[in-house]
Design an enzyme around this catalytic site. Structure first.
Site, PDB file in Angstrom:
ATOM      1  N   GLU A 250     -65.826   3.789  -2.122  1.00 32.04           N
ATOM      2  CA  GLU A 250     -64.780   4.337  -1.283  1.00 32.04           C
ATOM      3  C   GLU A 250     -63.513   3.615  -1.587  1.00 32.04           C
ATOM      4  O   GLU A 250     -63.502   2.220  -1.150  1.00 32.04           O
ATOM      5  CB  GLU A 250     -65.337   4.241   0.198  1.00 32.04           C
ATOM      6  N   CYS A 284     -57.185   3.407   4.872  1.00 29.88           N
ATOM      7  CA  CYS A 284     -57.269   4.000   3.543  1.00 29.88           C
ATOM      8  C   CYS A 284     -56.810   5.520   3.536  1.00 29.88           C
ATOM      9  O   CYS A 284     -56.385   5.935   2.609  1.00 29.88           O
ATOM     10  CB  CYS A 284     -58.632   3.906   2.840  1.00 29.88           C
TER      11      CYS A 284
HETATM   12  P1  NDP Z   1     -60.727  -5.507  -2.255  1.00 28.70           P
HETATM   13  O1  NDP Z   1     -61.042  -4.623  -3.239  1.00 28.70           O
HETATM   14  O2  NDP Z   1     -59.833  -6.850  -2.459  1.00 28.70           O
HETATM   15  O3  NDP Z   1     -62.003  -6.284  -1.549  1.00 28.70           O
HETATM   16  C1  NDP Z   1     -63.227  -5.255  -1.066  1.00 28.70           C
HETATM   17  C2  NDP Z   1     -64.291  -6.269  -1.137  1.00 28.70           C
HETATM   18  O4  NDP Z   1     -64.901  -6.668  -2.308  1.00 28.70           O
HETATM   19  C3  NDP Z   1     -64.202  -7.820  -0.248  1.00 28.70           C
HETATM   20  O5  NDP Z   1     -65.331  -8.101   0.595  1.00 28.70           O
HETATM   21  C4  NDP Z   1     -64.070  -8.735  -1.465  1.00 28.70           C
HETATM   22  O6  NDP Z   1     -64.318  -9.976  -0.992  1.00 28.70           O
HETATM   23  C5  NDP Z   1     -64.890  -8.146  -2.344  1.00 28.70           C
HETATM   24  N1  NDP Z   1     -64.740  -8.379  -3.781  1.00 28.70           N
HETATM   25  C6  NDP Z   1     -63.867  -9.027  -4.302  1.00 28.70           C
HETATM   26  N2  NDP Z   1     -64.041  -9.104  -5.701  1.00 28.70           N
HETATM   27  C7  NDP Z   1     -65.386  -8.677  -6.022  1.00 28.70           C
HETATM   28  C8  NDP Z   1     -66.168  -8.577  -7.151  1.00 28.70           C
HETATM   29  N3  NDP Z   1     -65.867  -8.815  -8.287  1.00 28.70           N
HETATM   30  N4  NDP Z   1     -67.386  -8.047  -6.854  1.00 28.70           N
HETATM   31  C9  NDP Z   1     -67.866  -7.559  -5.850  1.00 28.70           C
HETATM   32  N5  NDP Z   1     -67.234  -7.772  -4.610  1.00 28.70           N
HETATM   33  C10 NDP Z   1     -66.029  -8.160  -4.898  1.00 28.70           C
HETATM   34  O7  NDP Z   1     -60.158  -4.605  -0.959  1.00 28.70           O
HETATM   35  P2  NDP Z   1     -59.448  -5.145   0.406  1.00 28.70           P
HETATM   36  O8  NDP Z   1     -60.602  -5.948   1.402  1.00 28.70           O
HETATM   37  O9  NDP Z   1     -58.217  -5.777   0.084  1.00 28.70           O
HETATM   38  O10 NDP Z   1     -59.280  -3.890   1.131  1.00 28.70           O
HETATM   39  C11 NDP Z   1     -58.212  -2.997   1.041  1.00 28.70           C
HETATM   40  C12 NDP Z   1     -58.599  -1.809   0.154  1.00 28.70           C
HETATM   41  O11 NDP Z   1     -59.575  -0.903   0.652  1.00 28.70           O
HETATM   42  C13 NDP Z   1     -57.560  -0.681   0.129  1.00 28.70           C
HETATM   43  O12 NDP Z   1     -57.152  -0.474  -1.140  1.00 28.70           O
HETATM   44  C14 NDP Z   1     -58.004   0.316   0.834  1.00 28.70           C
HETATM   45  O13 NDP Z   1     -57.408   1.712   0.474  1.00 28.70           O
HETATM   46  C15 NDP Z   1     -59.274   0.276   0.643  1.00 28.70           C
HETATM   47  N6  NDP Z   1     -60.067   1.004   1.656  1.00 28.70           N
HETATM   48  C16 NDP Z   1     -60.851   2.155   1.343  1.00 28.70           C
HETATM   49  C17 NDP Z   1     -61.585   2.915   2.149  1.00 28.70           C
HETATM   50  C18 NDP Z   1     -62.250   4.079   1.941  1.00 28.70           C
HETATM   51  O14 NDP Z   1     -62.947   4.362   2.661  1.00 28.70           O
HETATM   52  N7  NDP Z   1     -61.853   4.934   0.860  1.00 28.70           N
HETATM   53  C19 NDP Z   1     -61.671   2.510   3.866  1.00 28.70           C
HETATM   54  C20 NDP Z   1     -60.950   1.263   3.873  1.00 28.70           C
HETATM   55  C21 NDP Z   1     -60.231   0.455   3.068  1.00 28.70           C
HETATM   56  P3  NDP Z   1     -63.242 -10.982  -0.618  1.00 28.70           P
HETATM   57  O15 NDP Z   1     -62.448 -10.081   0.413  1.00 28.70           O
HETATM   58  O16 NDP Z   1     -63.869 -11.949   0.133  1.00 28.70           O
HETATM   59  O17 NDP Z   1     -62.415 -11.408  -1.822  1.00 28.70           O
END
Ligand code: NDP
Length: 517
Positions: A250, A284
């Protein structure tokens, strides 16, 4: 509020040697807790324990698991004040954004999956036209995959991080949740709550840490449910592909709203204002851009500007105190500022807002902002801003609006406003998005019976509905031949001319009747 001082030092019983991550309240700048940054070895140990716990959890059956999830629903409502306080403390969002978009979602979800999991995952008796299986019992069965990894973003720690654990647990899996490093406290509190409700040890564990912890989790699990940015989603998909495990993604969005000239402009303006600014635009499926047919443009813009200008922004002080809360993730403020600056450089006008709030305190806020004279050369119309900004573009007609709405790498949600609902629906069907609302926005997310997922770069797979729980299972086909069956079936060895001809004739009769047109 859950501070990690109250949590076991070993964190889920897993020893950790790494550093601690401070958790900041973005509305005040205060540190509200610290959590361990778990490394790959700690995640592997969690996975070992989760796998050991899973068979007994599966054996609880739907009734046993449903009882615990129903208890958790009650626990959440009994403890909603504490959960809301914890969400606010790590996100800086308003009371209403925590209550409406998080507590009410999770409250509904616990009950929904407890009730519907048995139906969605019930064995299906299948009928077949295939001749060779006549008289046999054909069953499609869903069995839990085993260990599910859930990785979540920071914008909705309860809805988006924890929410996806609920159907995975209801299906009989054990789950390791890796919340965002920015907002881990809500997940830890929810895990405590579930333990209090009787969830067996190690069935749900929280792996706190940064991106590397998430990457380590993907290496351990049988399926990964990821919510976050498209950039990280691609990395997760690549890692899952290497391991040949399913991934449900997502990802980001750039949701368009189309306002036709016959729309109820007061309603449309209220929806544009609310669904662009709710959660400070950090959703999102926020409305991120608006296309308005020329005859309605001036009036719509005037209404939206007045409404946005009236919004109060700042540190939430309980219910009703402010409409727009903090920018949760520090780098997000730079993205918002960059998108507004880029638009202004290219000729956009700011009708209200346009700056970070200079509060004098350590909180991080951005003024609710309306931009006009925008076009698709500007980042604010083509890239995810994820902030309290609303660019509005004039279009000559609905055709242009549809073309521009689809001119995006993203395809999460969209909305269309028109008094002619049949025309609104026709336009909705032409939008390349996972969900489209007519005379509404975002509300589809609350309908757990409907799938919620993205098209194009907004994701793969979906949450909610039957698919939202079946993805946590493998499908098993079972064919049962009754005990009173032939010793040898007609198609078997030894081949005989007469039987082979008869079978070939039968195939022709079954599949070759009539003329080719
Ligand atoms: P990120 O992609 O930066 O991070 C998401 C999660 O992935 C965090 O827990 C992060 O850890 C972790 N992560 C980072 N690098 C890796 C890796 N290499 N492998 C596995 N996990 C990893 O997103 P954000 O937290 O900034 O969230 C915002 C984004 O989420 C926006 O683009 C938004 O649109 C999207 N979103 C989508 C939704 C949907 O339903 N489609 C709903 C809500 C948000 P850490 O934070 O500790 O770096």
């Amino acid at each position: 509020m859950a501070t990690v001082e109250q949590l076991p030092q070993t964190h889920n019983g897993v020893a950790h040697a790494g550093e601690e991550i401070p958790v900041e309240n973005p509305a005040t700048g205060q540190t509200v807790g610290t959590v361990p940054d778990l490394g790959a070895a700690a995640v592997a140990e969690m996975a070992r324990r989760a796998r050991a716990a899973q068979p007994a959890w599966e054996a609880y059956g739907f009734d046993g698991r449903g009882r615990i999830l129903s208890r958790a629903q009650k626990w959440l409502m009994d403890n909603s004040a504490q959960v809301i306080e914890t969400i606010i403390s790590e996100t800086g969002k308003t009371f209403e954004d925590a209550s409406l978009a998080e507590i009410s979602y999770a409250g509904n979800a616990f009950g929904f999956w407890a009730k519907n999991a048995p139906e969605y995952l019930a064995d299906e008796r299948v009928k077949s036209g295939q001749l060779l299986v006549k008289g046999k019992k054909l069953v499609l069965r869903y069995r839990p995959l085993g260990l599910i990894g859930v990785i979540g973003p920071w914008n909705y720690p309860l809805t988006n991080s924890f929410g996806d654990c609920i159907p995975a647990l209801a299906a009989g899996n054990s789950v390791i949740l890796k919340p965002s490093e920015v907002t881990p406290l809500t997940s830890l509190l929810m895990a405590e709550g579930l333990r209090e409700c009787g969830l067996p040890d190690d069935v749900l564990q929280i792996a706190t840490g940064r991106g590397a912890t998430g990457a380590a989790l993907v290496e351990e699990v049988d399926m990964i449910m990821f919510t976050g940015s498209t950039r990280t989603g691609r990395k997760v998909a690549e890692a899952a592909a290497r391991r040949l495990i399913p991934a449900s993604l997502e990802l980001g969005g750039k949701d368009p709203m189309i306002v036709l000239s016959d729309a109820d402009l007061e309603r449309a303006a209220n929806f544009a204002t609310y669904y662009a600014m709710q959660n400070a635009g950090q959703t999102c499926i926020s409305i991120e851009r608006v296309y308005v047919e020329e005859p309605a443009y001036e009036e719509f813009v005037a209404k939206v500007s007045d409404k946005v200008r009236a919004l109060r922004v700042g540190a939430p002080q309980g219910p009703g105190s402010v409409e727009v809360g903090a920018i949760t993730f520090p780098p997000q403020l730079e993205t918002i500022e960059a998108h507004v600056a880029d638009a202004v450089d290219k000729g956009a006008r700011v009708l209200t807002g346009g700056h970070a709030v200079q509060s004098g305190g350590a909180g991080r806020f951005y003024e609710p902002t309306v931009l006009v004279d925008v076009d698709h050369t500007m980042k604010c119309m083509t890239e995810e801003t994820f902030g309290p900004t609303l660019p509005i573009m004039k279009v000559s007609d609905a055709e242009e609006a549809v073309r521009l709405a689809n001119d995006s790498p993203y395809g999460l949600g969209a909305s269309v406003f028109s008094r002619d609902t049949a025309r609104g629906e026709q336009i909705a069907r032409r939008l390349e998005v996972g969900a489209a609302n007519v005379n509404d926005a975002m509300i589809n997310y609350t309908v757990l019976e409907l799938p919620m997922g993205g098209a194009k770069a907004s994701g793969l797979g979906s949450r909610h509905g039957a698919g939202g729980i079946r993805k946590y299972c493998s499908q098993q086909a079972i064919v049962i031949t009754p005990k009173l069956a032939l010793k040898r079936e007609p198609h078997m060895y030894p081949y005989r001319r007469r039987t082979s001809r008869m079978l070939a004739g039968l195939f022709k009769l079954l599949y070759g009747r009539g003329d080719r047109d």
